[in-house]
Structures are given as structure tokens and as C-alpha cells.
Design an enzyme around this catalytic site. Structure first.
Site, PDB file in Angstrom:
ATOM      1  CG  HIS A 191      -0.295  -0.262   2.512  1.00  0.00           C
ATOM      2  ND1 HIS A 191       0.654   0.593   3.040  1.00  0.00           N
ATOM      3  CD2 HIS A 191      -0.413  -1.265   3.410  1.00  0.00           C
ATOM      4  CE1 HIS A 191       1.058   0.135   4.200  1.00  0.00           C
ATOM      5  NE2 HIS A 191       0.446  -1.005   4.457  1.00  0.00           N
TER       6      HIS A 191
ATOM      7  N   GLY B  33       1.918   3.124   2.204  1.00  0.00           N
ATOM      8  CA  GLY B  33       2.949   3.157   3.243  1.00  0.00           C
ATOM      9  C   GLY B  33       4.221   2.465   2.755  1.00  0.00           C
ATOM     10  CG  HIS B  34       4.250  -1.753   1.934  1.00  0.00           C
ATOM     11  ND1 HIS B  34       2.928  -2.118   1.940  1.00  0.00           N
ATOM     12  CD2 HIS B  34       4.837  -2.461   2.930  1.00  0.00           C
ATOM     13  CE1 HIS B  34       2.723  -3.025   2.887  1.00  0.00           C
ATOM     14  NE2 HIS B  34       3.860  -3.241   3.507  1.00  0.00           N
TER      15      HIS B  34
ATOM     16  CD  GLU C 241       8.821   7.103  12.603  1.00  0.00           C
ATOM     17  OE1 GLU C 241       7.801   7.800  12.841  1.00  0.00           O
ATOM     18  OE2 GLU C 241       9.981   7.553  12.621  1.00  0.00           O
TER      19      GLU C 241
ATOM     20  CB  VAL D 227       1.595   6.444   4.843  1.00  0.00           C
ATOM     21  CG1 VAL D 227       0.683   7.072   3.803  1.00  0.00           C
ATOM     22  CG2 VAL D 227       3.068   6.698   4.489  1.00  0.00           C
TER      23      VAL D 227
ATOM     24  NE  ARG E  70      -2.213  -7.416  10.904  1.00  0.00           N
ATOM     25  CZ  ARG E  70      -2.073  -8.725  11.058  1.00  0.00           C
ATOM     26  NH1 ARG E  70      -3.125  -9.486  11.107  1.00  0.00           N
ATOM     27  NH2 ARG E  70      -0.879  -9.265  11.165  1.00  0.00           N
TER      28      ARG E  70
END
Ligand code: PAF
Length: 284
Positions: A36, A38-39, A150, A178, A189
Site C-alpha cells: 500500500h 505506506g510501503h 514507524e 502513512v 489488514r
């Protein structure tokens, strides 16, 4: 351009050896897939910070303490590769189980201290699984830098301790969580939430934010934590697994007012376990 994919340690090592021989630095983004934004922010940081970037995709069975959770974990390699294609990723490493844990594999890395309590209490063996696979991924990729979100704050501290203690020559870079526009921390999830649960989910980050500001403003931590717990349950979460104030770097209980501290939470919304954390803002 599709990202070249390798599945064996031997191929991976040969490619990385070529980069190193040319004097290039290597950044790695370890993932379990289901990528997503964030990755992708970790990948962007890696491409900005290193000459070559490897993304690893391995759903690590050793870090799941619940077989149903492992079975339900999304496996989306094709979609993940498509998301990485527009980014400057040099290699996708997708080892199969035997590459990572060949027959006879018998070593477990256990990081004391930071892996105890919080998720360590509620997911027995989880951080042993994380520490073992991360050590292997860092050694296999020979990375100079590795990037972690984080959102998994305790995991980040476990990995920092691991590389320090085992003299693994890799810089660990933590990157900010994020979030969706409504504050919900991005997580693979989140895909498993129903529409009603998704509507309730931002209450977790909101409750943390209110509590963090209250503690910074002088409210007793116990009072702020009680109010946050009540707000999370009132929003529809069925259980607050833990909600705690800990020292930022070593996750020890906070003893002195004013030292860098962080709120960490895990809570269940239906069948989905969500985690989040926020630093206590410094007053001044
Ligand atoms: O954060 C994750 O996705 C995993 O714990 C990691 C670091 C890739 C190890 O399997």
C-alpha cells in the site's frame, strides 16, 4: 518497466555482488507484500537514499502465532509487482519457504527487552520470527540501508537492537506512518474491515491524538489512557488489547516526566487487530 524478480539467494547474491563491485550502495525494503502507499513511501525513501533498491516479498510463517491469520494474509504478488513498476526499484526478491528455511534450519534470533510486552506479550514468538527473518534478509541482500515504517514502532526498535547487537553493517531507517485522510494508519489488514468497521477505525488514531495532547498538556497519563480506552470501545472496537505509554527508544515504562515518550495501542475491530502509535508532543 516490470521489475526483475529473483527467487533464489544465489541469483540475488550474484546481482548484488555486481552492484557492490561497481561501488554502488544498496537499499532494501523488506515486506510481506499486499503493498500500500505506506510501503511505497518506504520504496521512495530507499530510491532517494541508495543507488540500488531491492524490495523483498516474503510472507514469513515464523512471525505468525495464529495459523488462521497466516492463512488469511493476502498474497498479491502480481498486483505488488505492478505497483512497483513505476518506481525506481532494481529487483524484487521473492524467496520461497525453502530458500528462507531450508530443511534442517534450526536458528532463532531472540531480542530481549524491546520485544517484551505490548505486541510481544499478545503475539508470543512474533518478534523472534521477525528478528530471524530480518537478519536473514539483511544478510542475503547485503543492504547498506533498510527501511521500516514507524507504524510498527516496536518492530522498528527490535530491528535496531538486532543490527547493533549482531554487528550487521546496515543502517536502519524508520519512516513516518502513512495515514488515510481520516487518520487511519495504512495497513494490509485494513482491507479486511467491513464498511461499518472501516467507518469506526479512525477512532483509534483520534483517541491516541487526544490522549497524547492531554499528556503533553499535563493530564496524568492514567487519566488520559482511561479516556482513550473508553473512546476506542465507544467507537465500536470490541477489545483494547493494550494501550500504554512507553519510552520512545527502548519501550521501557516512562519514569521521568518530560523524557521522549510514545503511546502504543493494539485493538480489535471485529476480527481485525489494528495497531497504531503516536509520540507525545514536546511542550515548549
Ligand atoms: O513489517 C513487515 O511487513 C514484516 O514484519 C517484515 C519486516 C517484512 C518481516 O517479515
Amino acid at each position: 518497466m516490470p521489475v526483475p524478480t529473483v527467487r533464489s539467494r544465489t541469483e540475488l547474491r550474484a546481482i548484488v555482488a555486481g552492484w557492490k563491485a561497481a561501488g554502488e550502495t544498496v537499499g532494501v525494503v523488506p515486506t510481506m507484500g499486499a503493498l500500500h502507499a505506506g510501503h511505497l513511501s518506504l520504496v521512495e525513501a530507499a530510491t532517494a537514499g541508495s543507488d540500488r533498491v531491492v524490495v523483498t516479498l516474503f510472507v514469513n510463517p515464523r512471525q505468525f502465532n495464529d495459523a488462521a491469520d497466516l492463512a488469511a494474509y493476502p498474497r498479491t504478488e502480481t498486483e505488488d509487482a505492478a505497483k512497483l513498476a513505476p518506481l525506481a526499484v532494481d529487483l524484487l526478491y521473492v524467496p520461497d519457504g525453502d530458500q528462507m528455511y531450508p530443511p534442517g534450519f534450526a536458528t532463532t534470533i531472540s531480542v530481549a527487552g524491546v520485544s517484551e510486552g505490548l505486541c510481544g506479550t499478545h503475539r508470543p514468538g512474533h518478534f523472534d520470527g521477525v528478528a530471524t527473518v530480518v537478519a536473514k534478509l539483511l544478510l542475503q541482500t547485503g543492504a547498506d540501508r533498510a527501511y521500516f515504517g514507524e507504524k510498527d514502532w516496536q518492530q522498528l526498535q527490535v530491528v535496531r537492537r538486532l543490527v547493533t547487537d549482531l554487528d550487521i553493517p546496515c543502517e536502519i531507517v524508520g519512516r513516518p506512518t502513512v495515514r488515510e485522510a481520516d487518520g487511519l494508519a495504512l495497513s494490509s489488514r485494513n482491507l479486511r474491515l467491513t464498511a461499518a468497521e472501516r467507518a469506526s477505525a479512525p477512532a483509534l488514531a483520534q483517541a491516541l491524538g487526544v490522549a497524547a495532547r492531554a499528556i503533553a498538556g499535563g493530564t496524568a497519563p492514567a487519566t488520559a489512557l482511561d479516556a482513550a480506552r473508553a473512546a476506542i470501545l465507544a467507537a465500536g472496537f470490541r477489545e483494547v488489547e493494550y494501550l500504554d505509554l512507553r519510552r520512545d527508544a527502548d519501550l521501557a515504562p516512562v519514569e521521568t516526566a518530560g523524557e521522549p515518550a510514545r503511546l502504543l495501542v493494539a485493538a480489535w475491530l471485529g476480527d481485525v487487530r489494528l495497531i497504531d502509535n503516536l509520540p507525545i508532543p514536546t511542550v515548549g
